[in-house]
Enzyme design. Structure first.
Site, PDB file in Angstrom:
ATOM      1  N   ASP A 106      -9.967  -1.451  -1.132  1.00 31.26           N
ATOM      2  CA  ASP A 106      -9.789  -2.539  -0.049  1.00 31.26           C
ATOM      3  C   ASP A 106      -9.766  -3.695  -1.274  1.00 31.26           C
ATOM      4  O   ASP A 106     -10.527  -3.989  -1.506  1.00 31.26           O
ATOM      5  CB  ASP A 106      -9.486  -3.161   0.888  1.00 31.26           C
ATOM      6  N   CYS A 109     -10.771  -7.361  -0.766  1.00 31.92           N
ATOM      7  CA  CYS A 109     -11.552  -7.934   0.699  1.00 31.92           C
ATOM      8  C   CYS A 109     -12.548  -9.158   0.982  1.00 31.92           C
ATOM      9  O   CYS A 109     -12.962  -9.080  -0.365  1.00 31.92           O
ATOM     10  CB  CYS A 109     -11.958  -6.433   1.550  1.00 31.92           C
ATOM     11  N   ASN A 213     -11.399  -4.086  10.624  1.00 30.17           N
ATOM     12  CA  ASN A 213     -12.093  -5.197  11.082  1.00 30.17           C
ATOM     13  C   ASN A 213     -11.903  -6.941  10.301  1.00 30.17           C
ATOM     14  O   ASN A 213     -13.308  -7.794  10.400  1.00 30.17           O
ATOM     15  CB  ASN A 213     -13.581  -4.678  10.638  1.00 30.17           C
ATOM     16  N   ASN A 341     -15.102  -7.021  -2.737  1.00 29.72           N
ATOM     17  CA  ASN A 341     -14.537  -6.354  -2.648  1.00 29.72           C
ATOM     18  C   ASN A 341     -14.596  -5.470  -4.009  1.00 29.72           C
ATOM     19  O   ASN A 341     -12.648  -6.188  -4.333  1.00 29.72           O
ATOM     20  CB  ASN A 341     -13.608  -5.031  -1.896  1.00 29.72           C
ATOM     21  N   PRO A 389     -18.995 -12.602   7.189  1.00 31.76           N
ATOM     22  CA  PRO A 389     -18.370 -12.854   8.526  1.00 31.76           C
ATOM     23  C   PRO A 389     -18.573 -11.588   9.573  1.00 31.76           C
ATOM     24  O   PRO A 389     -19.665 -10.282   9.122  1.00 31.76           O
ATOM     25  CB  PRO A 389     -16.996 -11.641   8.211  1.00 31.76           C
ATOM     26  N   GLY A 390     -19.565 -11.949  10.475  1.00 32.56           N
ATOM     27  CA  GLY A 390     -20.080 -10.999  11.401  1.00 32.56           C
ATOM     28  C   GLY A 390     -19.455 -10.333  12.223  1.00 32.56           C
ATOM     29  O   GLY A 390     -18.086 -10.201  11.513  1.00 32.56           O
ATOM     30  N   HIS A 415     -22.599  -9.376   2.980  1.00 27.21           N
ATOM     31  CA  HIS A 415     -21.479  -9.171   2.672  1.00 27.21           C
ATOM     32  C   HIS A 415     -20.939  -9.148   4.507  1.00 27.21           C
ATOM     33  O   HIS A 415     -19.783  -9.282   4.976  1.00 27.21           O
ATOM     34  CB  HIS A 415     -20.610  -8.375   2.011  1.00 27.21           C
ATOM     35  N   GLY A 418     -22.038  -4.458   8.370  1.00 28.16           N
ATOM     36  CA  GLY A 418     -23.103  -3.603   8.485  1.00 28.16           C
ATOM     37  C   GLY A 418     -22.764  -2.537   9.651  1.00 28.16           C
ATOM     38  O   GLY A 418     -22.995  -3.046  10.576  1.00 28.16           O
ATOM     39  N   LYS A 491      -7.165 -10.320  16.679  1.00 27.33           N
ATOM     40  CA  LYS A 491      -7.977  -8.883  15.731  1.00 27.33           C
ATOM     41  C   LYS A 491      -6.783  -7.900  15.420  1.00 27.33           C
ATOM     42  O   LYS A 491      -5.754  -8.426  15.965  1.00 27.33           O
ATOM     43  CB  LYS A 491      -8.856  -8.141  16.661  1.00 27.33           C
TER      44      LYS A 491
END
Lengths: 492, 140
Positions: A106, A109, A213, A341, A389-390, A415, A418, A491
């Protein structure tokens, strides 16, 4: 692997992997680490990091030719393919390599953040309507296509120019470009190096969110740590409403990565570069293969910025239609848009010399400190906004880059949270209904295409984003500005 | 013999597909990928798709085959099942799959498969010691 004797504390929230580490695969391929590994983490995190293969992956990257500085990993490091997710590695522009695996499928991203003049009180009874409208207006989920089909000539324009094309065609505001990394357009992108296959995947997907995500969120300001920097970014009070968009280059970028991984596999043999992991395939930076990939990667990056530009436009339209006021009257201006990315050709001072480097950030965010010319003029005194972003139940962050990061990580930081649990495990542990209920209790309204994605993206499947950011700040590679919590989530 | 299982991986989705022959394991891997994409909803088969790909080695063949199916899914908007695969030469694959247009209300939304990775890849031809299997990691 317990890393006994090869892993040692190296200062505040830092661990070093000794370059004397030699795995069986390295022995077999007759390669050694050219430089140590450097992992940003605390003791507790390191226990979890050791449990998967990510340290091995950091060590593997250190064997690649022409690496400059250390093979680094951010606190949100986890097991990727080839490079670890959260990995940062810089390679000399002449003697180094370029690797598609150091960017990922990606390409670009990334995250876009918009501010508003609204407070939580202003919209608390409209959140359901706002999220439902965004969910209708922004195509999302598996197989989602954008709302427009691009002609071949239009797609080439998008690949070449990114969001400049979108703004020119009415999707957004001229000053959006001023606060997009590289103004959303890496120069030198040439669509001729993008395969027809990638173009076919791209032409119907511009302006779509995808799945997994990726998300759209309505967030409220939970805490302001640095009022001065926040003010510069247009954030002035607690409970102010912000909007976050997290997505990438869709099928177009995925196919460009796929295409060039095959080309690089052949290049690897041609240039005789030993391979520890096929996803580390690469070519000498100056070779035609590497340069072709880099040129195509720029196209994907530009596509991704245009993608987030289109989505931001429809998010603004959604707010305007639900609240009955035009987006500019709601103050829906962009704060910033940044990739996590990507590989970039950048200039950095390293060991007293100005160097041209291909900095690979795979699941890592550029975090340039104050004064760098790449930082938009209006932010240059405070530093580049870094958007983290969380997961959908906890928090996201607006941070700034630091001088220390410039010297140590080539201006890079974490980032996101994770993942801590695999999708498979998460599906078993977190049934979709339970996740929806849990979010509801926290005052978060969720709209999603896939129940499976709801389970997989459960907050419990992620590392603690507060801790990731805390460790990054303690290490000095970013500074906290604002903590954001979601109140509405879309989402795929 | 013909089945697949998930292999633990934190960020992405890895599967191991078993078959009587290596060709069958390739077919099972393709079916697994569409299970991941569709939320395992039933696919009715009317439209037949034929695929021919070549690569430098068996691992490459697996990646190129599955990557082509992602393309077919995204561009032709198809979901497929009932794969038949033939392997020949060094290295060529011919496959047919049957299926229909993707309809979200029917097939559901699973995971978006972005790419097929070489990481953790395994291709085991069980001519002497059955079953054959392939292992592959999808970037999702």
């Amino acid at each position: 692997m317990d890393w006994e004797g090869f892993l040692k504390r190296a200062g505040e929230c830092r661990f070093e992997i000794s370059s004397s580490y030699l795995s069986a695969a390295m022995k077999q391929n007759r390669v050694m680490m050219n430089t140590p590994g450097l992992v940003y983490a605390d003791e507790e995190m390191m226990k979890a990091i050791k449990a998967d293969d990510s340290l091995e992956q950091v060590a593997n990257v250190a064997t690649l030719p022409g690496i400059v500085g250390k093979s680094m990993a951010m606190p949100d490091i986890h097991h990727g393919y080839g490079f670890a997710i959260g990995g940062v590695a810089a390679f000399d522009a002449h003697d180094g390599i370029i690797s598609p695996g150091g960017v990922g499928y990606d390409i670009n991203c990334g995250v876009r953040l918009l501010r508003s003049d609204l407070t939580y009180e202003d919209i608390r009874h409209r959140i359901t309507k706002l999220i439902d409208t965004m969910f209708d207006n922004v195509p999302c989920g598996v197989g989602s296509e954008g709302r427009i089909q691009l002609s071949p000539a239009q797609l080439d324009e998008v690949l070449r120019r990114g969001p400049g094309w979108a703004v020119e065609n009415g999707y957004g505001w001229e000053d959006d470009l001023d606060v997009t990394e590289d103004r959303g357009c890496i120069e030198g992108a040439d669509p001729a190096l993008v395969s027809p296959t990638a173009k076919k995947r791209g032409k119907g997907q511009l302006g779509s969110l995808g799945a997994g995500n990726h998300f759209l969120e309505i967030q409220r300001v939970d805490e302001i740590y640095d009022a001065e920097a926040a003010r510069v970014f247009g954030v002035t009070e607690k409970n102010q409403i912000l909007l976050m968009i997290h997505t990438g280059s869709r099928g177009c970028g995925h196919q460009i990565c796929t295409d060039y991984l095959e080309i690089m596999r052949q290049a690897n043999r041609k240039y005789n570069i030993p391979l520890l992991d096929r996803e580390l395939s690469c070519a000498p930076a100056m070779s035609p293969e590497a340069q072709s990939y880099f040129t195509a990667m720029k196209c994907a990056a530009n596509f991704a910025w245009a993608n987030r530009q289109m989505i931001a436009h429809w998010v603004r339209e959604s707010f305007a239609s639900v609240l009955g006021r035009p987006a500019d009257k709601l103050g829906l201006a962009m704060i910033y848009d940044v990739a996590h990315n990507i590989a970039k050709l950048e200039e950095h001072d390293f060991e007293g010399r100005r160097r041209q480097l291909y900095v690979h950030r795979k699941g890592a965010t550029r975090a340039f400190g104050p004064g760098r010319p790449e930082v938009p003029e209006k932010y240059r005194s405070v530093g580049q906004p870094v958007l983290i972003p969380g997961d959908m139940g906890t928090a996201s962050y607006l941070l700034v880059g630091t001088d220390l990061a410039m010297g140590e990580t080539f201006g890079s930081s974490c980032h996101g949270a994770g993942r801590s649990a695999s999708r498979h495990v998460s599906r078993k542990r977190h049934p979709a209904n339970a996740v929806i209920e849990e979010l509801k209790r926290k005052g978060i309204y969720l709209q999603a295409k896939s129940r499976r994605v709801i389970s997989e993206e459960a907050p419990g499947a992620y590392k603690d984003v507060d801790r990731v950011v805390d460790v990054s700040q303690r290490a000095g590679i970013v500074r906290r500005v604002v903590r954001l919590v979601p109140v509405g989530v879309v989402k795929g | 013999m013909r089945h697949y299982e998930f292999v633990d991986h934190t960020a992405d989705i890895a599967i191991k597909a078993f078959g009587e022959s290596l060709a069958e394991a390739f077919a099972v891997a393709a079916e697994a990928m569409f299970d991941i994409i569709t939320d395992k909803s039933p696919v009715d088969g009317h439209e037949e798709v034929q695929i021919e790909v070549e690569a430098d080695d068996l691992e490459g063949l697996l990646v190129v085959f599955l990557s082509r199916l992602i393309f077919v899914h995204e561009v032709d908007r198809l979901v497929l099942k009932d794969f038949r695969v033939e392997l020949s030469g060094h290295w060529r694959l011919q496959a047919t799959g049957r299926g229909e247009k993707f309809v979200s209300s029917k097939h559901g939304h699973g995971n978006h498969v972005k790419g097929v990775s070489y990481h953790m890849i395994e291709v085991f031809d069980g001519r002497e010691k059955k079953p054959s299997h392939v292992q592959v990691l999808f970037d999702v």
